[in-house]
Design an enzyme around this catalytic site. Structure first.
Site, PDB file in Angstrom:
ATOM      1  N   ASP A 270       0.832  -1.199   0.000  1.00  0.00           N
ATOM      2  CA  ASP A 270       0.000   0.000   0.000  1.00  0.00           C
ATOM      3  C   ASP A 270       0.868   1.250   0.000  1.00  0.00           C
ATOM      4  O   ASP A 270       2.033   1.227   0.418  1.00  0.00           O
ATOM      5  CB  ASP A 270      -0.897   0.028   1.244  1.00  0.00           C
ATOM      6  CG  ASP A 270      -1.987  -1.029   1.192  1.00  0.00           C
ATOM      7  OD1 ASP A 270      -2.278  -1.516   0.087  1.00  0.00           O
ATOM      8  OD2 ASP A 270      -2.544  -1.356   2.249  1.00  0.00           O
ATOM      9  N   LYS A 292      -3.616   1.394  -1.980  1.00  0.00           N
ATOM     10  CA  LYS A 292      -4.825   1.509  -1.173  1.00  0.00           C
ATOM     11  C   LYS A 292      -4.687   2.704  -0.249  1.00  0.00           C
ATOM     12  O   LYS A 292      -4.004   2.668   0.759  1.00  0.00           O
ATOM     13  CB  LYS A 292      -5.047   0.241  -0.348  1.00  0.00           C
ATOM     14  CG  LYS A 292      -5.356  -0.990  -1.173  1.00  0.00           C
ATOM     15  CD  LYS A 292      -6.571  -0.823  -2.056  1.00  0.00           C
ATOM     16  CE  LYS A 292      -7.804  -0.512  -1.277  1.00  0.00           C
ATOM     17  NZ  LYS A 292      -8.962  -0.240  -2.168  1.00  0.00           N
ATOM     18  N   MET A 407      -8.780   6.769  10.359  1.00  0.00           N
ATOM     19  CA  MET A 407      -9.201   7.409   9.107  1.00  0.00           C
ATOM     20  C   MET A 407     -10.254   8.502   9.336  1.00  0.00           C
ATOM     21  O   MET A 407     -11.350   8.481   8.775  1.00  0.00           O
ATOM     22  CB  MET A 407      -9.729   6.349   8.137  1.00  0.00           C
ATOM     23  CG  MET A 407      -8.672   5.332   7.741  1.00  0.00           C
ATOM     24  SD  MET A 407      -9.326   3.843   6.925  1.00  0.00           S
ATOM     25  CE  MET A 407      -9.980   2.935   8.340  1.00  0.00           C
TER      26      MET A 407
END
Length: 498
Positions: A270, A292, A407
Site C-alpha cells: 500500500d 490503497k 481514518m
C-alpha cells in the site's frame, strides 16, 4: 459412468435403499425439475433431520423456509454477485471451466431453506462446547447430512449453496444476531442422476484415494507422506502471506514479518507503507504498488484480490504488505476469502497497530486503570467514505473508555459533533497523530470539542488517527512537552498548578 442405467446398483421402486447406496448417491444436486414437493413430505424430511445428533443435545440449527419470490430474487442476485467475485480469482482454463459450471439451482428448485446456527442457544447448558465452541457448527453440519440422506431416500435431491454473502443473507431474512449462516439449501426432484459429482465429472477436482486421509497414530508422522496434497500445491501454486508493516518505524517490524519480506517473490504494498520497510524486501522480488489510500485514486479491492491470486497461481511466494495490522481496518477479510475461494494457502503476520505506536511515542497508557475501563477502535468512514451510520455513540461518549478513531480526516467534525450531542464532555482530552512513529510524525493535543478545528487548520499530510479519553489527560507530545502542556491548559484539559 456418469448417468444412471437400469443395471446400476440402485434400488427398484418400492425397494428400500441401503445406507451405502444412499451415501454413494448423495450428490450435490444443481439441476432440478420445477415440479412442487408436497409440504407434508418436506415437513417429514425436516423432522427426520431434526433427530440428528448435536453437542450436548443443543439442537442449534435454525431452519428458515424461504418461499417469498422477492426474497428468492434478492438471494439469486446475491449469489450472482458472489459468483462473479469468486470468478475473478481464476485465470486461463480454470476461469473458463468455472464459468461453465452450474453452481446453484436457485431458478428451478421448488424448496429453499436457509440454515443458521444459533450461537446463543441455551439448550444443552454448554455441555461439550466449553473447550470446542465450534461443535455447534459441526452439529448443524450433522443435521444437514441427515437431511441430505433422508431426501435421497425419498427420491429428492439437495444442493448446498455456499457462494453467497453470509451477512447479507442474514440481513435479508432478518434473523437474530446470534444466528450464524451455515448454508442455503435447495430441495427438489433432480432433473438428472449421476454416479459421480459434477465437479469431478467436469474436471474441476477428482476424488483422491481414501488412504491419503487415513492415519494410524504412532506408526508414522501424521500429515506427511500419506497426506493428500493441498489443491494449491497440486496445481503448482504458491502461497500468500498478509503482513502487517506496523505504523512506519521499521524497527517496529516483527521478526516474522521481516522473514516474510526476505523470502518473498512478489510484494503487493500500500501507499501508506513506509519506504524504509520496502528497503528490507528481498532484492529481486517483484514490487507492486496497489495504492490503497483513503479518498484518493486507488486499485479496486477485487483487482488486488485477483492479482494476488494470479501471482500465487504462478507458484510465487506472495506477500500482501499492509500498514499497521492487516486485521484492523485493513480489508484482510476480503483478501483471505479470495485466497480461500481460489484454493490458495494463506497466512497472516500481525503488525503493531498505529494506535499502539502513537501511544508508545506519547508515553501514555490507553488503558490507564484510573481512567479507562475499555479500549475501542472505530473507523470514521464506511465503504462510501462517509461516517458510518451504526457507530455506538453511547460507547464513544462513555467517560470510562478510550476511543481510537482511524481514518478521521474528512468526517472528524461530524463525528465530534454527534459525540458531544450524545453526552461526551467537550473538555475530554483528544490527541491527533499524523504519521505515527515516523520521522515526520506530528502530534496535536486538544479536546474533543476543538480537535477537529485544530486538525483542519494544520491540514497534515499522511495517515492520521485521533485518540479520545480521560486516559490521555497527562499525555505530552514527544520532544514538545512544554508546547503540549500549554495547549492542554489553554483548552482546560490540565489544571494549572497553583
Amino acid at each position: 459412468m456418469t448417468s444412471r442405467k437400469p443395471d446400476d446398483d440402485i434400488p427398484a421402486a418400492g425397494e428400500r435403499a441401503s445406507l451405502e447406496q444412499l451415501v454413494r448417491w448423495r450428490r450435490d444436486v444443481r439441476r432440478f425439475k420445477r415440479d412442487p414437493v408436497p409440504e407434508a413430505l418436506v415437513e417429514e424430511l425436516l423432522r427426520l433431520a431434526d433427530l440428528a445428533p448435536s453437542v450436548g443435545n443443543s439442537q442449534p440449527w435454525r431452519i428458515v423456509n424461504v418461499g417469498d419470490a422477492d426474497l428468492r430474487a434478492k438471494l439469486a442476485r446475491n449469489f450472482e454477485a458472489a459468483r462473479t467475485r469468486a470468478g475473478e480469482g481464476y485465470s486461463g482454463d480454470r476461469a473458463d471451466l468455472y464459468g461453465r459450471l452450474k453452481l446453484a439451482g436457485l431458478d428451478a428448485a421448488p424448496v429453499h431453506l436457509a440454515i443458521f446456527c444459533d450461537h446463543g442457544v441455551l439448550q444443552g447448558h454448554g455441555l461439550g462446547r466449553h473447550t470446542m465452541p465450534e461443535t455447534l457448527d459441526h452439529s448443524c453440519a450433522c443435521m444437514v447430512t441427515v437431511l441430505w440422506l433422508a431426501a435421497r431416500e425419498a427420491g429428492l435431491g439437495l444442493g448446498w449453496v455456499s457462494i453467497v454473502d453470509p451477512s447479507e443473507v442474514a440481513k435479508m431474512l432478518g434473523v437474530p444476531p446470534d444466528w450464524k449462516f451455515v448454508g442455503y439449501l435447495l430441495l427438489g426432484w433432480p432433473e438428472e442422476e449421476h454416479l459421480d459429482p459434477e465437479l469431478e465429472r467436469h474436471g474441476w477436482q477428482p476424488r483422491t484415494a481414501f488412504e491419503t486421509r487415513y492415519f494410524t497414530a504412532g506408526v508414522s508422522p501424521l500429515g506427511r507422506e500419506a497426506k493428500s496434497p493441498r489443491p494449491a500445491e497440486e496445481n503448482g501454486a504458491g502461497k500468500v502471506t498478509l503482513v502487517g508493516a506496523g505504523p512506519g518505524d521499521p524497527e517496529l517490524l516483527t521478526l516474522k514479518a521481516l522473514y516474510a519480506l526476505q523470502s518473498a517473490d512478489a510484494v503487493l504494498f500500500d501507499d501508506l507503507v513506509a519506504k524504509p520497510i520496502l528497503d528490507l524486501i528481498r532484492p529481486g522480488a517483484r514490487l507492486i504498488d496497489v495504492g490503497k489510500r483513503g479518498y484518493r485514486k486507488s486499485c479496486k479491492q477485487p483487482d488486488i484480490n485477483a492479482q494476488m491470486v494470479a501471482l500465487a497461481r504462478e507458484g510465487l511466494n506472495v506477500v500482501r504488505l499492509k500498514s499497521g495490522d492487516p486485521l484492523i481496518f485493513g480489508r484482510a477479510g476480503e483478501e483471505i476469502e479470495a485466497c480461500e475461494d481460489a484454493g490458495i494457502a494463506i497466512s497472516v503476520v500481525p503488525g503493531v497497530t498505529s494506535a499502539q505506536g502513537a501511544a508508545a511515542n506519547l508515553k501514555v497508557s490507553l488503558t490507564n486503570r484510573d481512567h479507562a475501563r475499555r479500549l475501542q477502535f472505530i473507523t470514521a468512514h464506511d465503504r462510501h467514505g462517509t461516517l458510518p451510520k451504526d457507530i455506538d455513540w453511547s460507547a464513544v461518549a462513555d467517560s470510562a473508555a478510550t476511543t481510537v478513531v482511524y481514518m478521521p480526516k474528512r468526517t472528524l467534525s461530524e463525528l465530534t459533533q454527534i459525540a458531544l450531542v450524545h453526552g461526551l464532555d467537550p473538555k475530554t482530552p483528544a490527541i491527533a497523530v499524523a504519521n505515527a512513529t515516523r520521522p515526520d510524525e506530528r502530534v496535536f493535543i486538544s479536546t474533543i470539542g476543538a480537535i477537529a478545528a485544530v486538525l483542519d487548520a494544520a491540514h497534515p499530510e499522511g495517515p492520521v488517527l485521533v485518540m479520545i479519553g480521560e486516559a490521555l489527560r497527562y499525555a505530552t507530545a514527544r520532544d514538545a512537552a512544554k508546547q503540549g502542556r500549554d495547549i492542554a491548559v489553554a483548552h482546560g484539559v490540565l489544571p494549572e498548578k497553583s
